[in-house]
Design an enzyme around this catalytic site. Structure first.
Site, short mmCIF file in Angstrom:
data_model
loop_
_atom_site.label_atom_id
_atom_site.label_comp_id
_atom_site.label_asym_id
_atom_site.label_seq_id
_atom_site.Cartn_x
_atom_site.Cartn_y
_atom_site.Cartn_z
N GLY A 14 0.79 -1.23 0.00
CA GLY A 14 0.00 0.00 0.00
C GLY A 14 0.82 1.28 0.00
O GLY A 14 0.36 2.32 0.48
N THR A 15 2.03 1.22 -0.57
CA THR A 15 2.83 2.46 -0.56
C THR A 15 2.25 3.50 -1.52
O THR A 15 2.38 4.70 -1.28
CB THR A 15 4.32 2.20 -0.89
OG1 THR A 15 4.41 1.62 -2.19
CG2 THR A 15 4.95 1.28 0.14
N ASN A 16 1.59 3.06 -2.59
CA ASN A 16 0.90 4.02 -3.46
C ASN A 16 -0.29 4.64 -2.74
O ASN A 16 -0.56 5.83 -2.90
CB ASN A 16 0.44 3.36 -4.77
CG ASN A 16 1.55 3.31 -5.79
OD1 ASN A 16 1.85 4.31 -6.44
ND2 ASN A 16 2.18 2.15 -5.95
N MET A 88 -4.34 -7.32 -6.60
CA MET A 88 -3.89 -8.48 -7.36
C MET A 88 -5.02 -9.36 -7.89
O MET A 88 -4.81 -10.53 -8.19
CB MET A 88 -2.94 -9.32 -6.50
CG MET A 88 -1.70 -8.59 -6.06
SD MET A 88 -0.78 -7.88 -7.44
CE MET A 88 -0.05 -9.37 -8.10
N LYS A 89 -6.20 -8.79 -7.99
CA LYS A 89 -7.33 -9.57 -8.47
C LYS A 89 -7.87 -8.86 -9.73
O LYS A 89 -7.95 -7.63 -9.74
CB LYS A 89 -8.39 -9.55 -7.35
CG LYS A 89 -9.43 -10.55 -7.47
CD LYS A 89 -9.12 -11.79 -6.65
CE LYS A 89 -10.08 -12.87 -7.13
NZ LYS A 89 -9.67 -14.19 -6.87
N ILE A 90 -8.22 -9.64 -10.75
CA ILE A 90 -8.74 -9.00 -11.97
C ILE A 90 -10.23 -8.73 -11.79
O ILE A 90 -10.99 -9.60 -11.36
CB ILE A 90 -8.47 -9.90 -13.18
CG1 ILE A 90 -6.95 -9.93 -13.43
CG2 ILE A 90 -9.19 -9.37 -14.43
CD1 ILE A 90 -6.51 -10.90 -14.49
N LEU A 91 -10.65 -7.51 -12.10
CA LEU A 91 -12.07 -7.15 -11.97
C LEU A 91 -12.83 -7.69 -13.18
O LEU A 91 -12.35 -7.60 -14.31
CB LEU A 91 -12.23 -5.63 -11.88
CG LEU A 91 -11.57 -4.95 -10.68
CD1 LEU A 91 -11.64 -3.43 -10.80
CD2 LEU A 91 -12.24 -5.41 -9.38
N ASN A 105 -5.60 2.12 -12.97
CA ASN A 105 -4.63 1.17 -12.43
C ASN A 105 -3.23 1.73 -12.65
O ASN A 105 -3.01 2.52 -13.58
CB ASN A 105 -4.76 -0.18 -13.14
CG ASN A 105 -3.79 -1.21 -12.58
OD1 ASN A 105 -3.57 -1.27 -11.37
ND2 ASN A 105 -3.18 -2.00 -13.44
N HIS A 107 0.73 0.46 -13.30
CA HIS A 107 1.49 -0.74 -13.68
C HIS A 107 2.97 -0.36 -13.81
O HIS A 107 3.29 0.67 -14.40
CB HIS A 107 0.96 -1.30 -15.00
CG HIS A 107 1.59 -2.59 -15.37
ND1 HIS A 107 1.26 -3.80 -14.77
CD2 HIS A 107 2.58 -2.87 -16.25
CE1 HIS A 107 2.01 -4.76 -15.28
NE2 HIS A 107 2.82 -4.21 -16.18
C1 GRF Z 1 3.01 -1.08 -7.59
O1 GRF Z 1 4.37 -1.03 -7.87
C2 GRF Z 1 2.19 -1.16 -8.85
O2 GRF Z 1 2.88 -0.82 -10.00
C3 GRF Z 1 1.78 -2.59 -8.96
O3 GRF Z 1 1.74 -3.07 -7.65
C4 GRF Z 1 2.63 -2.32 -6.83
C5 GRF Z 1 1.93 -2.02 -5.55
O4 GRF Z 1 2.77 -1.49 -4.58
N1 GRF Z 1 0.52 -2.69 -9.66
P1 GRF Z 1 2.19 -0.86 -3.28
O5 GRF Z 1 1.27 -1.89 -2.64
O6 GRF Z 1 1.45 0.39 -3.63
O7 GRF Z 1 3.38 -0.59 -2.40
#
Ligand code: GRF
Length: 187
Positions: A14-16, A88-91, A105, A107
């Site tokens: 969850g760093t984003n 990590m789940k496809i909608l 999203n 990526h």
């Molecule tokens: C991110 O690097 C993103 O590109 C990918 O999953 C990672 C999630 O990282 N889809 P975090 O959980 O936000 O740290």
């Protein structure tokens, strides 16, 4: 400015999410995060929701109706936009259609290159000279919707999966806020 109501979906660190929460403190940032959804009870990112008093909902995705449970929460919280951040789940197509608003999203590659999993490994194996990250609209195909923001960095010969991840994620923390600003400036 009336801020849009966002829901962030996470599965892991969850760093984003953390970086987006930080951005919402800016008066001019177009969204607030009103809900966090995780498919993983152990996702470390849930802590950021707790710390910031953001309601969160963990859903057991082995349940057949888990998407309708999520939709119910989302409708109840009057969510305007969904931001997937390491979810990590496809909608399903049905979910995307029923929500009916934008889903974004992030990526860790310069899409359309290196869709799917093990991205950093594939980038190194392919001896790429550049990489980066992409914020895109989610559609029914994996990592394939309209690109909103893309940011680029150089891949050096000494780079490893870990160093690439570190550098790419730093870019992501700038790319996601930028994408949200871009979307709501023109809408
Ligand atoms: C991110 O690097 C993103 O590109 C990918 O999953 C990672 C999630 O990282 N889809 P975090 O959980 O936000 O740290």
């Amino acid at each position: 400015m009336v801020k849009k109501r966002a829901c962030v979906f996470i599965s892991g660190k969850g760093t984003n999410l953390k970086s987006l929460i930080h951005n919402t403190r800016n008066y001019n940032f177009p969204i607030n995060i009103n809900l966090v959804i995780s498919n993983n009870y152990l996702a470390a990112g849930i802590l950021f929701a707790k710390k910031n008093s953001i309601p969160y909902f963990v859903v057991d995705t082995s349940q057949r109706n888990f998407e309708s449970l999520i939709l119910k929460k989302i409708k109840k919280n009057k969510i305007d936009i969904i931001c997937l951040a390491g979810y990590m789940k496809i909608l399903s197509q049905n979910f995307i259609k029923n929500f009916g608003k934008k889903i974004l999203n992030i990526h860790p590659s310069l899409l359309p290159k290196f869709k799917g999993l093990n991205t950093y490994y594939k980038i190194i194996k392919n001896r790429e000279v550049h990489t980066g990250c992409t914020v895109h609209v989610v559609n029914e195909k994996l990592d394939s919707g309209k690109i909103i923001v893309q940011k680029k960095i150089t891949v050096y010969r000494h780079d490893s999966v870990e160093s690439l991840k570190y550098k790419t994620q730093k870019l992501e923390y700038r790319a996601y806020p930028e994408a949200l600003i871009k979307i709501f400036r023109y809408n």
